[in-house]
Design a protein around this motif. Structure first.
Motif, short mmCIF file in Angstrom:
data_model
loop_
_atom_site.label_atom_id
_atom_site.label_comp_id
_atom_site.label_asym_id
_atom_site.label_seq_id
_atom_site.Cartn_x
_atom_site.Cartn_y
_atom_site.Cartn_z
N VAL A 200 38.47 72.52 45.39
CA VAL A 200 37.28 73.11 46.02
C VAL A 200 37.58 74.59 46.25
CG1 VAL A 200 36.60 70.96 47.16
CG2 VAL A 200 38.03 72.61 48.40
N VAL A 201 36.51 75.36 46.43
CA VAL A 201 36.65 76.71 46.96
C VAL A 201 36.36 76.64 48.45
CG1 VAL A 201 35.73 79.07 46.99
CG2 VAL A 201 35.92 77.84 44.82
N HIS A 202 37.26 77.17 49.26
CA HIS A 202 36.90 77.41 50.65
C HIS A 202 36.45 78.85 50.79
CE1 HIS A 202 37.68 78.57 54.93
NE2 HIS A 202 36.83 77.56 55.05
N TRP A 203 35.21 79.02 51.28
CA TRP A 203 34.61 80.33 51.43
C TRP A 203 34.37 80.54 52.93
CZ3 TRP A 203 28.76 81.35 50.76
CH2 TRP A 203 28.51 82.74 50.86
N ALA A 204 35.24 81.33 53.53
CA ALA A 204 35.23 81.46 55.00
C ALA A 204 33.93 82.06 55.53
CB ALA A 204 36.42 82.30 55.44
N GLU A 205 33.31 82.98 54.75
CA GLU A 205 32.09 83.64 55.23
C GLU A 205 30.83 82.82 54.97
OE1 GLU A 205 32.05 86.52 56.98
OE2 GLU A 205 34.22 86.16 56.94
N GLY A 206 30.97 81.70 54.28
CA GLY A 206 29.80 80.90 53.93
C GLY A 206 29.13 80.27 55.14
N ALA A 207 27.91 79.79 54.92
CA ALA A 207 27.13 79.14 55.99
C ALA A 207 27.04 80.05 57.21
CB ALA A 207 27.74 77.78 56.35
N GLY A 208 26.73 81.30 56.96
CA GLY A 208 26.56 82.25 58.06
C GLY A 208 27.82 82.49 58.86
N GLY A 209 28.97 82.33 58.21
CA GLY A 209 30.25 82.56 58.89
C GLY A 209 30.90 81.29 59.42
N ALA A 210 30.19 80.16 59.31
CA ALA A 210 30.77 78.89 59.77
C ALA A 210 31.72 78.30 58.73
CB ALA A 210 29.66 77.89 60.10
N GLY A 211 31.66 78.81 57.51
CA GLY A 211 32.55 78.34 56.45
C GLY A 211 31.86 77.32 55.55
N ALA A 212 32.16 77.40 54.26
CA ALA A 212 31.57 76.46 53.30
C ALA A 212 32.62 76.06 52.27
CB ALA A 212 30.37 77.09 52.59
N LEU A 213 32.44 74.85 51.73
CA LEU A 213 33.21 74.40 50.58
C LEU A 213 32.29 74.36 49.37
CD1 LEU A 213 35.22 71.31 51.95
CD2 LEU A 213 35.92 73.73 51.90
N LEU A 214 32.81 74.80 48.23
CA LEU A 214 32.13 74.63 46.95
C LEU A 214 32.91 73.54 46.24
CD1 LEU A 214 31.88 78.44 46.02
CD2 LEU A 214 30.63 77.16 47.78
N SER A 215 32.30 72.36 46.09
CA SER A 215 33.13 71.18 45.82
C SER A 215 32.96 70.58 44.43
CB SER A 215 32.85 70.11 46.87
OG SER A 215 31.59 69.53 46.66
N GLY A 216 31.97 71.01 43.65
CA GLY A 216 31.80 70.37 42.34
C GLY A 216 31.74 68.87 42.47
N ASP A 217 32.58 68.18 41.71
CA ASP A 217 32.68 66.71 41.81
C ASP A 217 33.83 66.27 42.70
OD1 ASP A 217 30.63 66.45 40.00
OD2 ASP A 217 31.84 65.63 38.38
#
Ligand SMILES: [Zn+2]
Ligand SMILES: [Zn+2]
Length: 296
Positions: A200-217
């Protein structure tokens, strides 16, 4: 070919090749690219694997030119501030849309589909270009080689899955394992499960700074956007063993995130994702062990 049309040959032609004689071969089922050649490969190694599938009528191949002629084109949308989706319309093969994570220090492209055109390339140029391109797993390696070539980007592949890249890039991929900080606040995290190198990608700034994962499958977001699942194969309905499910959850547990983007425009697990991952994994393991109550 028009000024805004398909620009496959500037991307793919080598000096010793005459235009139109040696197409890039694309598996029509999974969208992965194979080396240029006068005839198609005999089989798609990715689709012949038990995690994918070959049509009952036999392996099918296509080319960038054929897809362009059929009307496929880049589908570029802002997903949230700092995150751009790049899909194909109409969708092609497995249908994933890429995600471009933007940072002031450069951009990462994740899970590219098997088709790209000048519209998609220009969108990435306009967003500041490309430092690196990678994918959650081999099903989504797609046009990764073309992207690296078009925008002079590095290809990042996990050591465990690097052998699945079916079209060699111009320069060797950068191989990683465990976790890899790619850009400030953007980290690749190896989770295993679906493939040993599934990430996965962990994107710390995602979800308005709450953090997001880009998870594919790697972590599958379910249609109700309120659960996730973990699969060895989605099309062939193969589950994962308990140790693999625990491995995925353990890999993402150190990271702060509230949202998960899977491999497609929808569904998206929009909030409370950390808790949902833990709860979904616990439920999955109950079913694996035969300890689940059906009405829970
Ligand atoms: Zn295939
Ligand atoms: Zn997959």
């Amino acid at each position: 070919m028009t000024a805004t049309g398909w620009l496959a040959y500037p991307l793919t032609q080598r000096p010793d090749e005459r235009m139109g004689t040696v197409p890039v071969w694309i598996c029509a089922t999974c969208g992965n690219h194979y080396p240029e050649g006068p005839s198609a490969p005999t089989a798609c190694a990715i689709c012949a694997d038990e995690r994918q599938w070959v049509p009952a009528t036999g392996q099918r191949w296509t080319t960038p030119e054929e897809l362009h002629a059929a009307g496929h084109h880049g589908d570029v949308r802002e997903v949230e501030p700092g995150l751009v989706g790049i899909g194909v319309d109409p969708p092609f093969a497995i249908g994933q849309r890429a995600l471009l994570v933007r940072t002031p220090q450069g951009n990462l492209l994740w899970d590219p589909p098997g088709f790209l055109d000048e519209e998609a390339i220009q969108a990435v140029r306009d967003a500041g270009g490309l430092r690196a391109v990678s994918a959650s797993h081999p099903h989504f390696y797609g046009a990764i080689t073309d992207w690296a070539r078009a925008l002079d980007a590095d290809i990042l592949l996990p050591e465990a899955d690097a052998a699945w890249l079916t079209r060699p890039p111009d320069r060797p991929p950068l191989i990683w394992s465990g976790s890899l900080p790619v850009l400030p606040g953007v980290t690749l995290v190896q989770c295993g499960g679906h493939f040993p190198g599934s990430a996965v990608v962990h994107w710390a700034e995602g979800a308005g700074g709450a953090g997001a994962l880009l998870s594919g499958d790697t972590i599958f977001v379910t249609p109700g956007e309120d659960r996730v699942s973990f699969v060895r194969s989605a099309p062939n309905r193969l589950p994962l063993p308990e140790r693999a499910v625990r491995g995925v959850v353990d890999a993402v547990r150190p990271y702060r995130f509230d949202r998960i983007y899977g491999g497609w425009w929808e569904p998206v697990l929009r909030r409370d994702a950390r808790r949902v991952v833990e709860r979904s994994a616990a439920r999955y393991i109950q079913w694996l062990r035969g300890e689940a109550a059906a009405d829970a």
